[in-house]
Design an enzyme around this catalytic site. Sequence first.
Site, PDB file in Angstrom:
ATOM      1  N   ASN A   1       0.802  -1.225   0.000  1.00  0.00           N
ATOM      2  CA  ASN A   1       0.000   0.000   0.000  1.00  0.00           C
ATOM      3  C   ASN A   1       0.837   1.279   0.000  1.00  0.00           C
ATOM      4  O   ASN A   1       0.299   2.370   0.126  1.00  0.00           O
ATOM      5  CB  ASN A   1      -0.983   0.001   1.170  1.00  0.00           C
ATOM      6  CG  ASN A   1      -0.287  -0.028   2.523  1.00  0.00           C
ATOM      7  OD1 ASN A   1       0.885  -0.368   2.607  1.00  0.00           O
ATOM      8  ND2 ASN A   1      -1.008   0.304   3.571  1.00  0.00           N
ATOM      9  N   CYS A   2       2.143   1.150  -0.167  1.00  0.00           N
ATOM     10  CA  CYS A   2       3.043   2.307  -0.201  1.00  0.00           C
ATOM     11  C   CYS A   2       3.032   2.914  -1.610  1.00  0.00           C
ATOM     12  O   CYS A   2       3.261   2.218  -2.601  1.00  0.00           O
ATOM     13  CB  CYS A   2       4.459   1.858   0.173  1.00  0.00           C
ATOM     14  SG  CYS A   2       5.704   3.141  -0.058  1.00  0.00           S
TER      15      CYS A   2
END
Length: 115
Positions: A8-9
């Site tokens: 999710n970065c």
Amino acid sequence: MIVYGIPNCNTVKKAMTWLTENGFKPEFHDFKKKGISAEKLNAWCDTFGWETVLNKKGTTWKKLSTEEQQEVNSKESAIKVLMTYTSAIKRPIIEVDGKPVLISFSEESYQSILK
């Protein structure tokens, strides 16, 4: 090629998109789920410097107490924190043939090193 990070970065997403669009087929290692070894962190710190591998701009670092932050003053103490708080690792880290070659994402760096 292995890309180490968390899915999710946004920086990891940018790197994966660039790699895919440029013909690479990277394997992804989610170190939140799969963890990371002290040996791997040691190799990354040797290549990039522990000050670079430790992401002091991220929320994980900022959430640590002042005492915890002040105790990080060497490669060994940084690795200890990074083993506990994997989200404090600057990401992504890219390895080619088992060797760390890139950290974070910069299109210019990726082009010059990977092309």
